[in-house]
Motif scaffolding. Structure first.
Motif, PDB file in Angstrom:
ATOM      1  N   ALA A  80       0.821  -1.204   0.000  1.00  0.00           N
ATOM      2  CA  ALA A  80       0.000   0.000   0.000  1.00  0.00           C
ATOM      3  C   ALA A  80       0.859   1.260   0.000  1.00  0.00           C
ATOM      4  O   ALA A  80       0.587   2.212  -0.749  1.00  0.00           O
ATOM      5  CB  ALA A  80      -0.925  -0.007   1.215  1.00  0.00           C
ATOM      6  N   LEU A  81       1.901   1.279   0.838  1.00  0.00           N
ATOM      7  CA  LEU A  81       2.787   2.443   0.878  1.00  0.00           C
ATOM      8  C   LEU A  81       3.512   2.622  -0.441  1.00  0.00           C
ATOM      9  O   LEU A  81       3.690   3.745  -0.928  1.00  0.00           O
ATOM     10  CB  LEU A  81       3.779   2.306   2.026  1.00  0.00           C
ATOM     11  N   ALA A  82       3.948   1.521  -1.051  1.00  0.00           N
ATOM     12  CA  ALA A  82       4.625   1.598  -2.344  1.00  0.00           C
ATOM     13  C   ALA A  82       3.703   2.183  -3.408  1.00  0.00           C
ATOM     14  O   ALA A  82       4.120   3.013  -4.232  1.00  0.00           O
ATOM     15  CB  ALA A  82       5.118   0.219  -2.771  1.00  0.00           C
ATOM     16  N   VAL A  83       2.436   1.784  -3.402  1.00  0.00           N
ATOM     17  CA  VAL A  83       1.478   2.296  -4.379  1.00  0.00           C
ATOM     18  C   VAL A  83       1.288   3.801  -4.210  1.00  0.00           C
ATOM     19  O   VAL A  83       1.276   4.567  -5.181  1.00  0.00           O
ATOM     20  CB  VAL A  83       0.126   1.565  -4.242  1.00  0.00           C
ATOM     21  N   VAL A  84       1.154   4.260  -2.964  1.00  0.00           N
ATOM     22  CA  VAL A  84       0.936   5.688  -2.722  1.00  0.00           C
ATOM     23  C   VAL A  84       2.153   6.503  -3.149  1.00  0.00           C
ATOM     24  O   VAL A  84       2.017   7.542  -3.810  1.00  0.00           O
ATOM     25  CB  VAL A  84       0.599   5.936  -1.239  1.00  0.00           C
ATOM     26  N   VAL A  85       3.367   6.044  -2.785  1.00  0.00           N
ATOM     27  CA  VAL A  85       4.573   6.766  -3.185  1.00  0.00           C
ATOM     28  C   VAL A  85       4.685   6.827  -4.703  1.00  0.00           C
ATOM     29  O   VAL A  85       4.938   7.889  -5.290  1.00  0.00           O
ATOM     30  CB  VAL A  85       5.832   6.103  -2.588  1.00  0.00           C
ATOM     31  N   LEU A  86       4.484   5.695  -5.353  1.00  0.00           N
ATOM     32  CA  LEU A  86       4.590   5.651  -6.814  1.00  0.00           C
ATOM     33  C   LEU A  86       3.499   6.490  -7.475  1.00  0.00           C
ATOM     34  O   LEU A  86       3.708   7.024  -8.569  1.00  0.00           O
ATOM     35  CB  LEU A  86       4.520   4.201  -7.302  1.00  0.00           C
ATOM     36  N   ALA A  87       2.342   6.620  -6.829  1.00  0.00           N
ATOM     37  CA  ALA A  87       1.284   7.468  -7.383  1.00  0.00           C
ATOM     38  C   ALA A  87       1.718   8.925  -7.411  1.00  0.00           C
ATOM     39  O   ALA A  87       1.460   9.645  -8.390  1.00  0.00           O
ATOM     40  CB  ALA A  87       0.003   7.304  -6.563  1.00  0.00           C
ATOM     41  N   PHE A  88       2.378   9.393  -6.350  1.00  0.00           N
ATOM     42  CA  PHE A  88       2.890  10.763  -6.330  1.00  0.00           C
ATOM     43  C   PHE A  88       3.953  10.955  -7.409  1.00  0.00           C
ATOM     44  O   PHE A  88       3.966  11.970  -8.114  1.00  0.00           O
ATOM     45  CB  PHE A  88       3.456  11.094  -4.955  1.00  0.00           C
ATOM     46  N   VAL A  89       4.864   9.994  -7.522  1.00  0.00           N
ATOM     47  CA  VAL A  89       5.921  10.098  -8.531  1.00  0.00           C
ATOM     48  C   VAL A  89       5.322  10.057  -9.930  1.00  0.00           C
ATOM     49  O   VAL A  89       5.671  10.866 -10.804  1.00  0.00           O
ATOM     50  CB  VAL A  89       6.947   8.966  -8.343  1.00  0.00           C
ATOM     51  N   LEU A  90       4.402   9.120 -10.157  1.00  0.00           N
ATOM     52  CA  LEU A  90       3.775   8.982 -11.466  1.00  0.00           C
ATOM     53  C   LEU A  90       2.976  10.236 -11.830  1.00  0.00           C
ATOM     54  O   LEU A  90       3.049  10.729 -12.967  1.00  0.00           O
ATOM     55  CB  LEU A  90       2.856   7.758 -11.473  1.00  0.00           C
ATOM     56  N   GLY A  91       2.233  10.763 -10.878  1.00  0.00           N
ATOM     57  CA  GLY A  91       1.451  11.965 -11.141  1.00  0.00           C
ATOM     58  C   GLY A  91       2.316  13.150 -11.529  1.00  0.00           C
ATOM     59  O   GLY A  91       1.978  13.917 -12.436  1.00  0.00           O
ATOM     60  N   SER A  92       3.452  13.296 -10.858  1.00  0.00           N
ATOM     61  CA  SER A  92       4.358  14.407 -11.189  1.00  0.00           C
ATOM     62  C   SER A  92       5.015  14.204 -12.545  1.00  0.00           C
ATOM     63  O   SER A  92       5.203  15.160 -13.307  1.00  0.00           O
ATOM     64  CB  SER A  92       5.416  14.566 -10.096  1.00  0.00           C
ATOM     65  N   LEU A  93       5.380  12.962 -12.877  1.00  0.00           N
ATOM     66  CA  LEU A  93       6.015  12.698 -14.176  1.00  0.00           C
ATOM     67  C   LEU A  93       5.057  12.967 -15.329  1.00  0.00           C
ATOM     68  O   LEU A  93       5.443  13.537 -16.358  1.00  0.00           O
ATOM     69  CB  LEU A  93       6.508  11.251 -14.229  1.00  0.00           C
ATOM     70  N   VAL A  94       3.803  12.565 -15.175  1.00  0.00           N
ATOM     71  CA  VAL A  94       2.826  12.768 -16.244  1.00  0.00           C
ATOM     72  C   VAL A  94       2.621  14.250 -16.522  1.00  0.00           C
ATOM     73  O   VAL A  94       2.534  14.682 -17.681  1.00  0.00           O
ATOM     74  CB  VAL A  94       1.481  12.100 -15.870  1.00  0.00           C
TER      75      VAL A  94
END
Length: 503
Positions: A80-94
């Motif tokens: 769950a923590l990995a998904v949330v962190v990656l969501a922030f990173v993915l959102g910023s990259l997009v």
């Protein structure tokens, strides 16, 4: 022996689970970031349409198949923590590509241009407000709106949506929101919790936009600054932030910033108390519920204390007290609206603001910093140490807050988070000092980034060395995720090792 036992109990993330939930959040991110795309069409900015549309289409093309993967519903905490962190990173990259086009005039055509765009996107999604743009007043309306919109959903939206997706993980949801054992108890249904917090967030946002519209007379300014205020983000459509505003307009923006720094569950409890008791009794019960909250009381005391110190250090002049109060509200709420030129402040004022930014607002709010609740627990711990010095040898004493005892595990977690925040600021600060920046200004900048504030001494600028832009990006991400979640993502045990087969 203990390490060997931990290895047998630890489970690495399961790739189907991780990819499925990343796909689900990818679809959500594409939907959220579709709002600025629609805005470019409405405002007639054809040059921006492709820059917004292409990354979103690519994200959807990847996310939709992943969201349909067969995988167990129940999540491990590290997953769950990995998904949330990656969501922030993915959102910023997009969003880095369309923002890069607006900042550098090219859709990420050069590494430097893309890095500036990513810096803006990271600052937005982490609700920080630092910017390397030389000016924002010549930028298209879609760029200004996109940053404010990302701050709004980054302030709470991703967390709320994550809680809704992780419906069956009540224990995980409580830890993700970092509601300490002495604070608000998370309701059993995280979906109901998410709906309630989103409702509070929307009401605060609509109130902020309406209030700023009345104060400024400009709907677009009210919309962008209202989104930034409630999310304690701080991006402005003006180069001078709110420094050129009337006192009324600036005070309105920073008042809603301070309201955003209050725990959202507390707002819901206060409203519920008033609604259940009827309006006549509710006018007494609601404010009483707010007044009993130790974090809210400390937020007000801290803001007034910081304002008093800033007033003391400031040179005599008209509006000295008002400027001190507004700047204290900006720093303590970790919003970052600048009612004055921060670079021109004296060293004592900068140190005062550093302390204010590092502490931040309430747990369960959109504010950054290591949070007022942790400061309260540290103060209670100090009180315990002093009490034990005068107590009999066999006396049993513990740390209590609001008539509840704080468990030893929670004490260790508080100490760890505070230590990690200080460590993050120290390591980031060393990088700036090594590049020759003034020590105090560099410390101010990295604390502002790691506490997701956005106030700046002028170091964040287009000419800033690329490696230092990356340092600030990492500090903003780590600070927004309270560091531990990012450490979980980077820990080898998260990715390598035994995987459970239990659904």
């Amino acid at each position: 022996m203990a390490d060997r036992r931990l290895d047998t109990l630890r489970h690495a993330v399961r790739w189907p689970v991780l990819l499925r939930h990343l796909g689900m959040l990818g679809v959500v991110l594409a939907t959220l970031n579709g709002v600025p795309l629609v805005a470019t069409v409405i405002w007639g900015e054809p040059a921006q349409v492709a820059a917004y549309a292409l990354p979103l289409l690519a994200l959807l093309a990847i996310s939709l198949p992943l969201a349909r993967l067969a995988a167990p519903e129940r999540l491990q905490l590290n997953e769950a923590l990995a998904v949330v962190v990656l969501a922030f990173v993915l959102g910023s990259l997009v969003m880095s590509i369309p923002l890069a086009q607006a900042v550098a005039g090219t859709p990420g055509g050069s590494l430097g241009g893309w890095l500036d765009g990513w810096f803006e996107a990271v600052s937005a999604i982490t609700s920080t407000g630092l910017s390397t743009a030389a000016t924002v007043e010549d930028k298209p309306a879609s760029f200004l709106f996109a940053r404010a919109w990302m701050q709004w959903y980054g302030g709470l939206g991703i967390v709320v949506l994550s809680l809704a997706l992780f419906l069956h993980n009540g224990m995980f949801a409580r830890q993700l929101m970092e509601t300490e054992a002495v604070g608000e108890t998370l309701v059993s249904s995280t979906k109901a919790y998410a709906r309630r917090m989103l409702a509070v967030y929307v009401v605060l946002t609509l109130s902020a936009v309406g209030g700023l519209w009345l104060a400024t007379g400009d709907g677009f300014v009210a919309l962008t600054h209202g989104l930034s205020a409630v999310s304690t983000g701080g991006f402005s459509t003006f180069d001078a932030s709110v420094a050129g505003w009337s006192r009324l307009a600036a005070a309105t923006a920073l008042l809603f910033s301070l309201l955003g720094a209050v725990s959202l569950p507390l707002w819901h409890r206060a409203w519920q108390q008033g609604w259940k008791q009827g309006w006549r009794e509710g006018w007494r019960r609601g404010p009483a519920e707010l007044g009993r909250d130790p974090e809210l009381r400390l937020l007000l005391v801290a803001t007034l204390t910081i304002a008093g110190l800033l007033w003391l250090w400031a040179p005599a002049g008209e509006g000295r007290a008002a400027d001190a109060l507004l700047l204290a509200m900006s720093a303590q709420s970790t919003t970052g609206f600048a009612p004055a030129n921060v670079a021109a402040l004296d060293d004592a004022s900068k140190l005062t603001l550093i302390a204010s930014m590092l502490v931040g607002g309430s747990v369960g709010s959109t504010a950054g910093g290591f949070k007022l609740l942790r400061l309260l627990i540290l103060l209670r711990l100090l009180q315990l140490v002093l009490a034990r010095a005068a107590a009999p040898r066999h006396a049993v004493l513990g740390v209590h807050l609001q008539a509840r005892q704080v468990a030893d595990e929670d004490l260790w977690r508080v100490l760890l988070v505070v230590l990690l925040f200080v460590g993050l600021a120290f390591v980031s600060w060393l990088a700036f000092v090594a590049h020759g920046y003034p020590a105090l200004d560099a410390l101010f900048e990295v604390v502002s980034a790691s506490a997701t504030v956005g106030l700046s001494t002028g170091i964040a600028r287009p000419e800033l060395e690329p490696v230092l832009k990356l340092v600030l990006c990492l500090a903003m991400l780590a600070g927004r995720l309270e560091i531990l979640a990012l450490l979980v993502l980077l820990h080898p045990g998260t990715w390598f090792g035994k995987r459970t087969e239990v659904a």
